[in-house]
Scaffold this motif. Structure first.
Motif, mmCIF file in Angstrom:
data_model
loop_
_atom_site.group_PDB
_atom_site.id
_atom_site.type_symbol
_atom_site.label_atom_id
_atom_site.label_comp_id
_atom_site.label_asym_id
_atom_site.label_seq_id
_atom_site.Cartn_x
_atom_site.Cartn_y
_atom_site.Cartn_z
ATOM 1 N N VAL A 160 0.828 -1.213 0.000
ATOM 2 C CA VAL A 160 0.000 0.000 0.000
ATOM 3 C C VAL A 160 0.864 1.266 0.000
ATOM 4 N N VAL A 161 1.695 1.409 1.015
ATOM 5 C CA VAL A 161 2.430 2.670 1.189
ATOM 6 C C VAL A 161 3.453 2.894 0.086
ATOM 7 N N MET A 162 4.357 1.943 -0.122
ATOM 8 C CA MET A 162 5.411 2.138 -1.131
ATOM 9 C C MET A 162 4.874 2.229 -2.562
ATOM 10 N N PRO A 163 3.905 1.378 -2.970
ATOM 11 C CA PRO A 163 3.358 1.548 -4.320
ATOM 12 C C PRO A 163 2.689 2.909 -4.533
ATOM 13 N N LEU A 164 2.016 3.421 -3.504
ATOM 14 C CA LEU A 164 1.394 4.735 -3.635
ATOM 15 C C LEU A 164 2.459 5.797 -3.901
ATOM 16 N N ILE A 165 3.590 5.705 -3.188
ATOM 17 C CA ILE A 165 4.669 6.678 -3.351
ATOM 18 C C ILE A 165 5.362 6.533 -4.699
ATOM 19 N N TYR A 166 5.819 5.304 -4.994
ATOM 20 C CA TYR A 166 6.703 5.091 -6.146
ATOM 21 C C TYR A 166 5.979 4.799 -7.457
ATOM 22 N N ASP A 167 4.812 4.179 -7.393
ATOM 23 C CA ASP A 167 4.110 3.811 -8.624
ATOM 24 C C ASP A 167 3.066 4.834 -9.047
ATOM 25 N N HIS A 168 2.772 5.789 -8.167
ATOM 26 C CA HIS A 168 1.747 6.783 -8.494
ATOM 27 C C HIS A 168 2.260 8.218 -8.341
ATOM 28 N N ILE A 169 2.582 8.651 -7.112
ATOM 29 C CA ILE A 169 2.945 10.044 -6.903
ATOM 30 C C ILE A 169 4.232 10.401 -7.644
ATOM 31 N N LYS A 170 5.276 9.597 -7.480
ATOM 32 C CA LYS A 170 6.543 9.906 -8.145
ATOM 33 C C LYS A 170 6.422 9.836 -9.672
ATOM 34 N N LYS A 171 5.468 9.047 -10.165
ATOM 35 C CA LYS A 171 5.255 8.962 -11.614
ATOM 36 C C LYS A 171 4.185 9.934 -12.097
ATOM 37 N N ASN A 172 3.664 10.742 -11.144
ATOM 38 C CA ASN A 172 2.628 11.720 -11.476
ATOM 39 C C ASN A 172 1.423 11.055 -12.145
ATOM 40 N N VAL A 198 2.098 11.738 8.693
ATOM 41 C CA VAL A 198 2.307 11.604 7.256
ATOM 42 C C VAL A 198 3.766 11.999 7.042
ATOM 43 N N GLY A 199 4.641 10.984 7.027
ATOM 44 C CA GLY A 199 6.072 11.226 7.115
ATOM 45 C C GLY A 199 6.826 11.020 5.825
ATOM 46 N N CYS A 200 6.196 11.307 4.721
ATOM 47 C CA CYS A 200 6.847 11.280 3.406
ATOM 48 C C CYS A 200 6.194 12.381 2.595
ATOM 49 N N THR A 201 6.986 13.216 1.938
ATOM 50 C CA THR A 201 6.379 14.366 1.259
ATOM 51 C C THR A 201 5.582 13.956 0.018
ATOM 52 N N GLU A 202 5.831 12.762 -0.529
ATOM 53 C CA GLU A 202 4.921 12.262 -1.567
ATOM 54 C C GLU A 202 3.554 11.945 -0.956
ATOM 55 N N LEU A 203 3.565 11.375 0.231
ATOM 56 C CA LEU A 203 2.295 11.137 0.929
ATOM 57 C C LEU A 203 1.653 12.454 1.348
ATOM 58 N N SER A 204 2.472 13.484 1.565
ATOM 59 C CA SER A 204 1.937 14.814 1.858
ATOM 60 C C SER A 204 1.126 15.348 0.688
#
Length: 249
Positions: A160-172, A198-204
């Motif tokens: 959940v957490v890492m895919p949201l960061i790396y597969d969605h937010i970082k890829k816009n 919320v301790g990651c600025t992509e999650l921010s």
């Protein structure tokens, strides 16, 4: 008139940097353009991935590039620096050693915010990259404040957490925050966490986009933006007073 200029070490990641700038502007009490905080931003997406290095030191080390950006920001006139990336604070101490101006600490500021309302030995949830979680840096700040850190399960972190960061937010790319919010809710209700960071600025980015923000969530990027505005207001008079006096003949 010289006012304290905020330097932003950005690009870690790029979208989070843009959200952070917007957050600072929204939080600044301004009635006109001139009331806003001067900023210099190096949005450097070429900085090697922080989580990759923390989990495997054979990966490229981000520190040399982070130090280069700090030097560039100082040369461009920054009077204080903010890093809108929690994971990059793994390198905070050497960055401070390399800097000649104050470098705000997103983790320390977030813990200070939580302490204003948290009871002694409270449990605090932490939603962050695996690099931040595995490094234990955020947990150390919480422990020093007598707060107990609770992290997601391995499945929640990996699925959940890492895919949201790396597969969605970082890829816009578009994302669905439902599962992320469910992890936060579980930490709050089932693990007894009064606060969930919320301790990651992509999650921010996800947090900032929420129409309804659960009261138990504390966004570290939001806290850092508050501190940037506070620093500016505390130091504006000092920087004006430090201006040289020019005699008019």
């Amino acid at each position: 008139m010289h006012r304290p200029i905020l330097g932003i070490l950005g690009g870690v990641g790029p979208l989070a940097t843009a959200y952070f700038m917007e957050c600072v502007i929204h939080k600044t009490p301004a009635e006109r353009d001139q009331d806003n905080i001067p900023m210099v931003v190096f949005n450097d997406p070429q900085i090697p991935d922080r989580t990759a290095y923390i989990l495997d030191h054979s990966e490229p080390n981000p520190l040399p590039e982070l130090e280069k950006v700090v030097a560039w920001l100082e040369h461009a006139g920054a009077d204080y620096i903010a890093i809108p990336c929690n994971t990059a604070h793994y390198f905070y101490d050497p960055i401070v050693e390399a800097a000649n101006v104050p470098v705000l600490n997103i983790m320390r500021e977030t813990v200070a915010r939580i302490l204003k309302t948290a009871g002694p030995k409270s449990s605090v949830g932490l939603l962050a990259t695996s690099g931040t979680v595995e490094s234990g840096v955020f947990q150390d700040y919480l422990s020093e404040a007598s707060l107990r850190a609770v992290v997601p399960t391995k499945r929640e972190q990996d699925e959940v957490v890492m895919p949201l960061i790396y597969d969605h937010i970082k890829k816009n790319l578009p994302y669905d925050a439902t599962e992320f919010l469910e992890v936060a809710r579980r930490l709050h209700e089932e693990e007894g966490c009064e606060t969930v960071i919320v301790g990651c600025t992509e999650l921010s980015v996800v947090y900032q986009d929420l129409d309804e923000k659960p009261a138990y969530l504390v966004d570290a990027m939001d806290v850092l933006a508050d501190r940037c505005v506070e620093f500016y207001r505390e130091n504006s008079a000092k920087y004006v007073e430090d201006l040289p006096v020019v005699a008019l003949l």
